[in-house]
Structure formats: structure tokens, C-alpha cells
Design a protein around this motif. Structure first.
Motif, PDB file in Angstrom:
ATOM      1  N   LEU A  51      51.544  63.589  81.707  1.00  0.00           N
ATOM      2  CA  LEU A  51      51.026  64.899  81.326  1.00  0.00           C
ATOM      3  C   LEU A  51      49.524  64.879  81.552  1.00  0.00           C
ATOM      4  O   LEU A  51      48.836  63.979  81.079  1.00  0.00           O
ATOM      5  CB  LEU A  51      51.323  65.204  79.857  1.00  0.00           C
ATOM      6  N   VAL A  52      49.030  65.872  82.283  1.00  0.00           N
ATOM      7  CA  VAL A  52      47.603  65.952  82.589  1.00  0.00           C
ATOM      8  C   VAL A  52      47.098  67.338  82.209  1.00  0.00           C
ATOM      9  O   VAL A  52      47.660  68.351  82.621  1.00  0.00           O
ATOM     10  CB  VAL A  52      47.333  65.705  84.090  1.00  0.00           C
ATOM     11  N   LEU A  53      46.035  67.357  81.407  1.00  0.00           N
ATOM     12  CA  LEU A  53      45.312  68.597  81.125  1.00  0.00           C
ATOM     13  C   LEU A  53      44.053  68.563  81.979  1.00  0.00           C
ATOM     14  O   LEU A  53      43.390  67.514  82.053  1.00  0.00           O
ATOM     15  CB  LEU A  53      44.963  68.696  79.643  1.00  0.00           C
ATOM     16  N   TYR A  54      43.723  69.670  82.602  1.00  0.00           N
ATOM     17  CA  TYR A  54      42.623  69.680  83.566  1.00  0.00           C
ATOM     18  C   TYR A  54      41.959  71.043  83.630  1.00  0.00           C
ATOM     19  O   TYR A  54      42.513  72.041  83.177  1.00  0.00           O
ATOM     20  CB  TYR A  54      43.144  69.279  84.956  1.00  0.00           C
ATOM     21  N   HIS A  55      40.762  71.065  84.216  1.00  0.00           N
ATOM     22  CA  HIS A  55      40.048  72.319  84.480  1.00  0.00           C
ATOM     23  C   HIS A  55      40.483  72.802  85.858  1.00  0.00           C
ATOM     24  O   HIS A  55      40.161  72.171  86.868  1.00  0.00           O
ATOM     25  CB  HIS A  55      38.533  72.109  84.448  1.00  0.00           C
ATOM     26  N   SER A  56      41.194  73.919  85.897  1.00  0.00           N
ATOM     27  CA  SER A  56      41.760  74.392  87.163  1.00  0.00           C
ATOM     28  C   SER A  56      40.707  74.856  88.168  1.00  0.00           C
ATOM     29  O   SER A  56      41.005  74.968  89.349  1.00  0.00           O
ATOM     30  CB  SER A  56      42.758  75.518  86.903  1.00  0.00           C
ATOM     31  N   GLY A  80      45.985  74.628  84.162  1.00  0.00           N
ATOM     32  CA  GLY A  80      45.287  73.678  83.302  1.00  0.00           C
ATOM     33  C   GLY A  80      46.171  72.611  82.694  1.00  0.00           C
ATOM     34  O   GLY A  80      45.705  71.762  81.937  1.00  0.00           O
ATOM     35  N   ARG A  81      47.470  72.630  83.026  1.00  0.00           N
ATOM     36  CA  ARG A  81      48.404  71.658  82.444  1.00  0.00           C
ATOM     37  C   ARG A  81      49.504  71.371  83.457  1.00  0.00           C
ATOM     38  O   ARG A  81      50.119  72.289  83.990  1.00  0.00           O
ATOM     39  CB  ARG A  81      49.020  72.244  81.178  1.00  0.00           C
ATOM     40  N   VAL A  82      49.753  70.091  83.720  1.00  0.00           N
ATOM     41  CA  VAL A  82      50.826  69.731  84.639  1.00  0.00           C
ATOM     42  C   VAL A  82      51.513  68.459  84.139  1.00  0.00           C
ATOM     43  O   VAL A  82      50.874  67.566  83.598  1.00  0.00           O
ATOM     44  CB  VAL A  82      50.298  69.555  86.089  1.00  0.00           C
ATOM     45  N   ARG A  83      52.833  68.441  84.277  1.00  0.00           N
ATOM     46  CA  ARG A  83      53.606  67.233  83.986  1.00  0.00           C
ATOM     47  C   ARG A  83      54.206  66.784  85.314  1.00  0.00           C
ATOM     48  O   ARG A  83      54.861  67.558  86.000  1.00  0.00           O
ATOM     49  CB  ARG A  83      54.704  67.504  82.965  1.00  0.00           C
ATOM     50  N   GLU A 118      46.788  56.171  83.071  1.00  0.00           N
ATOM     51  CA  GLU A 118      45.992  56.945  82.116  1.00  0.00           C
ATOM     52  C   GLU A 118      44.505  56.680  82.309  1.00  0.00           C
ATOM     53  O   GLU A 118      43.702  57.609  82.371  1.00  0.00           O
ATOM     54  CB  GLU A 118      46.388  56.600  80.680  1.00  0.00           C
ATOM     55  N   LYS A 119      44.139  55.410  82.395  1.00  0.00           N
ATOM     56  CA  LYS A 119      42.721  55.051  82.525  1.00  0.00           C
ATOM     57  C   LYS A 119      42.134  55.553  83.837  1.00  0.00           C
ATOM     58  O   LYS A 119      41.005  56.054  83.869  1.00  0.00           O
ATOM     59  CB  LYS A 119      42.553  53.538  82.408  1.00  0.00           C
ATOM     60  N   ALA A 120      42.881  55.432  84.922  1.00  0.00           N
ATOM     61  CA  ALA A 120      42.374  55.855  86.231  1.00  0.00           C
ATOM     62  C   ALA A 120      42.218  57.374  86.297  1.00  0.00           C
ATOM     63  O   ALA A 120      41.188  57.877  86.765  1.00  0.00           O
ATOM     64  CB  ALA A 120      43.300  55.365  87.338  1.00  0.00           C
ATOM     65  N   LEU A 121      43.218  58.118  85.821  1.00  0.00           N
ATOM     66  CA  LEU A 121      43.128  59.574  85.884  1.00  0.00           C
ATOM     67  C   LEU A 121      42.077  60.117  84.930  1.00  0.00           C
ATOM     68  O   LEU A 121      41.451  61.140  85.205  1.00  0.00           O
ATOM     69  CB  LEU A 121      44.484  60.216  85.587  1.00  0.00           C
ATOM     70  N   ALA A 122      41.870  59.448  83.806  1.00  0.00           N
ATOM     71  CA  ALA A 122      40.868  59.913  82.836  1.00  0.00           C
ATOM     72  C   ALA A 122      39.460  59.895  83.425  1.00  0.00           C
ATOM     73  O   ALA A 122      38.585  60.619  82.949  1.00  0.00           O
ATOM     74  CB  ALA A 122      40.926  59.046  81.577  1.00  0.00           C
ATOM     75  N   LYS A 123      39.240  59.114  84.464  1.00  0.00           N
ATOM     76  CA  LYS A 123      37.929  59.031  85.106  1.00  0.00           C
ATOM     77  C   LYS A 123      37.703  60.111  86.160  1.00  0.00           C
ATOM     78  O   LYS A 123      36.602  60.270  86.667  1.00  0.00           O
ATOM     79  CB  LYS A 123      37.765  57.662  85.773  1.00  0.00           C
ATOM     80  N   HIS A 152      42.473  65.309  79.785  1.00  0.00           N
ATOM     81  CA  HIS A 152      43.385  64.518  78.958  1.00  0.00           C
ATOM     82  C   HIS A 152      44.529  64.011  79.824  1.00  0.00           C
ATOM     83  O   HIS A 152      45.032  64.745  80.681  1.00  0.00           O
ATOM     84  CB  HIS A 152      43.946  65.381  77.821  1.00  0.00           C
ATOM     85  N   VAL A 153      44.953  62.781  79.583  1.00  0.00           N
ATOM     86  CA  VAL A 153      46.083  62.198  80.310  1.00  0.00           C
ATOM     87  C   VAL A 153      46.967  61.473  79.316  1.00  0.00           C
ATOM     88  O   VAL A 153      46.472  60.724  78.470  1.00  0.00           O
ATOM     89  CB  VAL A 153      45.621  61.181  81.385  1.00  0.00           C
ATOM     90  N   ARG A 154      48.266  61.670  79.447  1.00  0.00           N
ATOM     91  CA  ARG A 154      49.220  60.928  78.624  1.00  0.00           C
ATOM     92  C   ARG A 154      50.368  60.508  79.530  1.00  0.00           C
ATOM     93  O   ARG A 154      51.139  61.334  80.005  1.00  0.00           O
ATOM     94  CB  ARG A 154      49.744  61.808  77.484  1.00  0.00           C
ATOM     95  N   ALA A 155      50.454  59.199  79.808  1.00  0.00           N
ATOM     96  CA  ALA A 155      51.525  58.654  80.639  1.00  0.00           C
ATOM     97  C   ALA A 155      52.616  58.096  79.734  1.00  0.00           C
ATOM     98  O   ALA A 155      52.330  57.335  78.811  1.00  0.00           O
ATOM     99  CB  ALA A 155      50.973  57.564  81.550  1.00  0.00           C
ATOM    100  N   ASN A 156      53.855  58.473  79.989  1.00  0.00           N
ATOM    101  CA  ASN A 156      54.974  58.061  79.162  1.00  0.00           C
ATOM    102  C   ASN A 156      55.871  57.107  79.947  1.00  0.00           C
ATOM    103  O   ASN A 156      56.570  57.516  80.875  1.00  0.00           O
ATOM    104  CB  ASN A 156      55.763  59.295  78.711  1.00  0.00           C
TER     105      ASN A 156
END
Length: 111
Positions: free
Chosen positions: A54-59, A12-15, A32-37, A43-47
Motif C-alpha cells: 500500500l502506497v500513499l503518494y502525492h499525485s 493518492g493511494r495505490v495497492r 518499505e524502506k526503499a519506497l519511503a525514500k 507512506h508505505v506499508r508492505a504486507n
């Protein structure tokens, strides 16, 4: 790093290392915008400083490899080889972490 791009992965979490966003806040925002769709991503946080996402997802809906493939489709990753098809299980990471801790303690005991 598995496949060269995964920096850290839990269920459920990958960097993911994404060199194309490093020092590019505009590209990081686009990622961020593309992955959020994408279905299954919560959740997406691009640094742009570290060049990682960082991506949070439903596995049960999406895999880390599919997320990386989506980044490739966005022009953000250029796989030199086919990424692995199976993500590592959480237990694999736990075993690896415990083994590293035991090795570290053994080495410290020798000092």
C-alpha cells in the motif's frame, strides 16, 4: 487489475500486488524502506502475508505507474509487457463501482 499488478487505485493511494514479498518479511521491509525514500511517496506499508504494498503518494509528484516502475527497478516486479502510461481517473473507478452496484441490484431483483 490494470497492468496485472494494480489491485486498487485512487488518487493518492495505490495497492500493488508484489509476489516477491509474499512470505518474505525481510523483502517487505526492504521495499518499505526503499519506497519511503522516493520523492512524492508519503507512506508505505508492505504486507508479507498478502504480498501487496500500500502506497500513499502525492499525485502531482509521482504516478502509480512510476511507483510500479520503481518496484521493478528494485527487482520486485517483472513486467511481461509495458505498463499502461496513463493512470485511471477517480471518476472511472466511481462509474465502475456504481455500474457494479446497479447490476448487482438488478440481478437480486430477478430472484
Amino acid at each position: 487489475m490494470e497492468g496485472g499488478y494494480f489491485l486498487h487505485m485512487l488518487d493518492g493511494r495505490v495497492r500493488i500486488k508484489v509476489p516477491e514479498i509474499k512470505r518474505s518479511p525481510m523483502k517487505a521491509s526492504q521495499v518499505e524502506k526503499a519506497l519511503a525514500k522516493v520523492k512524492g511517496i508519503t507512506h508505505v506499508r508492505a504486507n508479507a502475508v498478502t504480498g501487496s504494498v500500500l502506497v500513499l503518494y502525492h499525485s502531482k509528484t509521482i504516478t502509480p505507474h512510476r511507483i510500479a516502475e520503481t518496484l521493478r527497478e528494485l527487482g520486485c516486479l517483472a513486467f511481461n509487457e509495458t505498463p499502461p502510461q496513463r493512470s485511471r481517473r477517480l471518476s472511472d473507478f466511481v462509474v465502475q463501482s456504481v455500474a457494479e452496484q446497479l447490476l448487482q441490484r438488478a440481478l437480486l431483483a430477478l430472484l
